[in-house]
Structures are given as C-alpha cells and as structure tokens.
Design a protein around this motif. Structure first.
Motif, PDB file in Angstrom:
ATOM      1  N   UNK A 129      21.593  -1.202 -33.490  1.00 26.30           N
ATOM      2  CA  UNK A 129      20.302  -0.517 -33.430  1.00 26.30           C
ATOM      3  C   UNK A 129      20.430   0.814 -32.724  1.00 26.30           C
ATOM      4  N   UNK A 130      21.199   0.833 -31.618  1.00 26.73           N
ATOM      5  CA  UNK A 130      21.325   2.088 -30.872  1.00 26.73           C
ATOM      6  C   UNK A 130      22.065   3.125 -31.716  1.00 26.73           C
ATOM      7  N   UNK A 131      23.025   2.655 -32.507  1.00 25.57           N
ATOM      8  CA  UNK A 131      23.737   3.572 -33.405  1.00 25.57           C
ATOM      9  C   UNK A 131      22.763   4.175 -34.424  1.00 25.57           C
ATOM     10  N   UNK A 132      21.920   3.300 -34.988  1.00 27.62           N
ATOM     11  CA  UNK A 132      20.898   3.774 -35.939  1.00 27.62           C
ATOM     12  C   UNK A 132      20.005   4.824 -35.297  1.00 27.62           C
ATOM     13  N   UNK A 134      20.689   6.793 -33.010  1.00 28.17           N
ATOM     14  CA  UNK A 134      21.400   8.052 -32.743  1.00 28.17           C
ATOM     15  C   UNK A 134      21.617   8.825 -34.039  1.00 28.17           C
TER      16      UNK A 134
END
Lengths: 258, 228
Positions: A129-132, A134
């Motif tokens: 989710x954090x990658x998304x 970003x």
C-alpha cells in the motif's frame, strides 16, 4: 435444496471472479517489467533468489532420482537381459517426464511458497500500500520481476535436474552395477531425440514455470493480510501448483506423445 | 477524529484512490480522484504522501534506502544529490545518525519518523497521516506532534490527520471534523468544537464511556441472555 443451489452458485461466482481477477493480474504483471536498467536489476535479483537459491534442492533431488531410476530400471531390465538399456531408460524418463514435473513440484514447494509468503507479508505490513501511495505500481515493481524470474528459471532448473539425474544414473548403473559405459551412452544417444524428447520436455517446463509462478505471486497478492491468511495462501500455492502441474503434465503428454 | 471503526482510515484510502467509493466524488486540486485511470492515479500520487499507522517501511532496505526509494523510483537525480536530500530529510526528523540501521532495529517512534522522512522525500503537496500517535510513548508522541505541525508550516503542505488522540490532534489542527457511524457529527476549530452542544461531540471529546455512542455492542437483553 434451494439453499444448496444458492451456495453452489455463490461459490461458483466467487471462483469465476477470482479466475478473472488473476487473469487481469497476470496480464498487468506479464507486461509490467520494463526493459530499463532498474527493471533488469530487479529481475537479476529475483533470478538469484528464485533460481540460484533453488539449485541445491534441484541438484540433490535430481541426483537421487537418477540413482533410484537406474537401480529400479536395472532390477527390471536385467531379467530380460536388457540391462544395457538402463541409460536410455533413465534419460527418457527424466527428459520427458520426471525432469519437468519433479523440478516444478520442488520449485512450487521451495520458491513458490517463499514468493507467496514474501508478497503476503508485504501486503500485511502495508508495504504494498505504501508503495502504491508513493506512485510506484507494485505490479511492476514487486510482482513482474518475480513472475519473470519464475518463467526464466523453471526450464533451466528442469534441464539441470535432468542432467544431474542422468549423472546419478551413470553413477549407479555404470560405476556400481557394472553396466558397460559405452552401451549406457550409446543407447541414450540413439534413443533420445532432441525435438521429440528434449524440446518437448523444455516446453513442458516453460508451461509449468508460467503456472507455478502465476499461482505463487497471485496467491501472495490476493492473500488476506493476516498471519492465518498468509498461511492459507502459502498452502494454496503448493497445493494448486502441484495439482496443476500433474494435471497439465497429463494433458501435455497426451498432446505430445499420445 | 472519531471512535474506532467509524471509517477514518477508509476515508484516507478513498482520498488516496486505494479504494473506490460507491458514489460521490473526491476532488484533488479540482479533479475527481474516482475518475482517474490507473496511470493518472499513480501520477497523482507522486504529489501526495501517506504516513501509515505501522510506518510500512520496506523491511529489506536500510533507513537510508527507504527514504531514497521514492527519489530513485521517480527521478533521475545523481547519487550524490540523492544522498544529500536523504540526509536533509532524515535530519528534519532527527534520525540522520540512524541512516544505516535496518527497520527491524528501530523503535516504533523511530519507524514512524523514518516513514515521515520518506513521505516528504518528494516534497508532496498533501500528506495523509493514519493514526500517527497510536501506540507511541509520551516522548515519541510529543516529537511527532511537533514534527507534523512544523513540517506542515515549513513546507507549505496540506495535512489530513486521522486520529483518536484528542488533545494531541486538537493542539496542532486548524480545522477538525469528528466522524461517527460514517457521518460528520461536528466540525470547526478547536475552540468551536469545545463549545459544541452536541452530545455526541461532548461524549467523544470528554472520553465518556457511555452516551449516544453506546458502551455495549448491540446484544440481547442482559437478563434474558444470562437466564435463557
């Protein structure tokens, strides 16, 4: 009765939805790996994790299976005075069937389960989710390199498995049981056809590579983000991959040799 | 702000486009997030950052590499410039000295500060904070409260903070909205909310166990349940 039909229908719809979702997922991941330097770097890293780290289990298993094949084959063939054909039997069995199939089963157990657990844990700890958030697409960054690494390494591992298996057969057949080395190699050379046997075996392992990698990455990505969910997803990877490999092997054998 | 399970994190995920609403629109710089295509959404996210409750650091990368990640993914900056920016961002959260540590070596408070440094790595216009104070010790909480306000003012950001830590949130916010059961039950500045007559707002701000939001989960009558 109506309840049963409703439940059957609902689960059927659920399975259809999952298959559809996994198909779209495969398309995104398949075409997601860019040919940029970053993409290639990620791919090489995964080739090491998925392929190189699977080498030990593949080599050891291949060696023992080749040895067992030679031992069993010899004990049957010797009754007919055909023990010189043990090399041919070991090679054909490995190249056509056991190489691609057993390598795929080992791949599913060793690399497939690791892929599912890794991706599932990344999901549970919100790393995906954090990658998304970003602006980085996890399908391109996380899934695509792992999928391609599986596709590339599976045929190579199957070839290595078969080669080591033949060596194991040589050790038992020639060095231990005393089969004449010339006959061992000559019979193998005359009976193993490159297109009919080796190429078909490689085609099988490519198909198994696609299926096992697809199942592994999808199960991880689609897992329920809890410890129990990851455990279920990992189990599903091994079970679905094994059953798919065995079922597809029959289908492909029927098409290729039937 | 609002009680647990009222949809605060869901709201943040809606703003970030991670889930789609059944109806309505979510405007980001005047453009509806819901109508974005996949690529447009990922492009829009480069201008926003989200601080997750767990920090969500990449466990296989060091603190330095975690903060450098968005820059490596979206820019072609030379390595020495990335290094300088990473150190500046880490310095802003007081963790320049922890650059070589792995996420497993960090405390909860440090993890969130590193995540905050990563969130501001690309100088976003909007930062979404998901329960940044949950489970923090008083010192870490004080540091985070100050950092959020300081970064907001220094970088000229819009910050959306979701929390149920009333005093900390009200101490730094310009405008607060209280949610309950998926509805807005009160909004305004800190002083306006303190003066509110709404029993729901009063119960939430004063931390009363029972009131319009019941203490008990819906169940059978107690006596009937016990005696059968």
């Amino acid at each position: 009765m109506i309840d049963l039909i409703i439940r059957l229908g609902r689960s059927g719809l659920g399975y259809s939805e999952t298959i559809g979702r996994s198909g779209i997922f495969l398309c995104h991941a398949f075409f997601g790996l860019g040919l940029s330097q970053k993409g290639l770097k990620l791919l090489v890293h995964q080739l090491y994790k998925v392929g190189v780290l699977s080498l030990v289990i593949i080599i050891v298993s291949g060696l023992f299976i080749g040895m067992v094949l030679a031992l069993q084959g010899y004990s049957i063939l010797v009754d007919y005075g055909s023990e010189q054909a043990v090399g041919q039997m070991v090679a054909l069995t490995l190249v056509r069937e056991l190489g691609p199939v057993v390598a795929a089963l080992l791949f599913a157990g060793r690399a497939g389960s690791a892929l599912t657990a890794e991706i599932g844990l990344m999901k549970a700890t919100e790393q995906l989710s954090s990658m998304e958030m970003m602006g980085v697409d996890p399908l391109k960054r996380v899934i695509a390199p792992r999928l391609w690494a599986g596709l590339i390494t599976m045929p190579l591992l199957a070839v290595i498995f078969s080669a080591v298996g033949v060596f194991g057969g040589l050790l038992v057949g020639v060095e231990w049981l005393g089969v004449y080395e010339g006959s061992f190699w000559a019979n193998m050379q005359s009976s193993v056809d490159f297109k009919e046997d080796i190429l078909n075996g490689v085609i099988k392992s490519v198909v198994f590579g696609v299926v096992c990698s697809w199942i592994a990455v999808f199960q991880g990505y689609d897992s329920v983000p809890t410890s129990e969910g990851i455990s279920i997803a990992t189990t599903k990877t091994v079970v679905y991959s094994s059953l798919s490999v065995l079922g597809l092997d029959f289908l492909l054998t029927a098409i290729m040799f039937g | 702000m609002g009680p647990s399970g009222t949809g605060k994190t869901t709201l943040l995920r809606l703003i970030g486009g991670q889930i789609k609403p059944d109806r309505g629109e979510i405007l980001l710089n005047g453009v509806d997030v819901v109508k974005f295509k996949r690529k447009e959404l990922f492009d829009a996210r480069k201008k926003m950052g989200m601080l997750f409750q767990s920090g969500a650091l990449f466990s296989d990368l060091s603190v330095f590499e975690n903060v450098a990640f968005p820059m490596r993914a979206h820019t072609k900056l030379p390595e020495d410039m990335i290094r300088d920016i990473v150190l500046m961002k880490l310095n802003a959260v007081g963790l320049r000295g922890a650059r070589d540590l792995m996420p497993s070596e960090l405390s909860g408070g440090m993890t969130r500060r590193v995540a905050l440094a990563r969130t501001i790595a690309l100088d976003p216009e909007l930062i979404l904070y998901d329960e940044p104070f949950a489970g923090q010790d008083p010192i870490a909480m004080g540091v985070l409260v100050q950092l959020i306000r300081l970064l907001n003012d220094a970088l000229g950001l819009t910050s959306v903070l979701v929390s149920h830590d009333i005093s900390e949130s009200l101490s730094i916010c310009d405008h607060a909205i209280i949610l309950a059961d998926g509805h807005v039950i009160g909004e305004g500045t800190t002083s306006e909310l303190r003066k509110s007559d709404s029993p729901l707002v009063k119960q939430f701000l004063n931390g009363l166990p029972d009131g319009p939001v019941p203490f008990h989960f819906p169940a059978l009558d107690y006596q009937t349940d016990l005696l059968g």
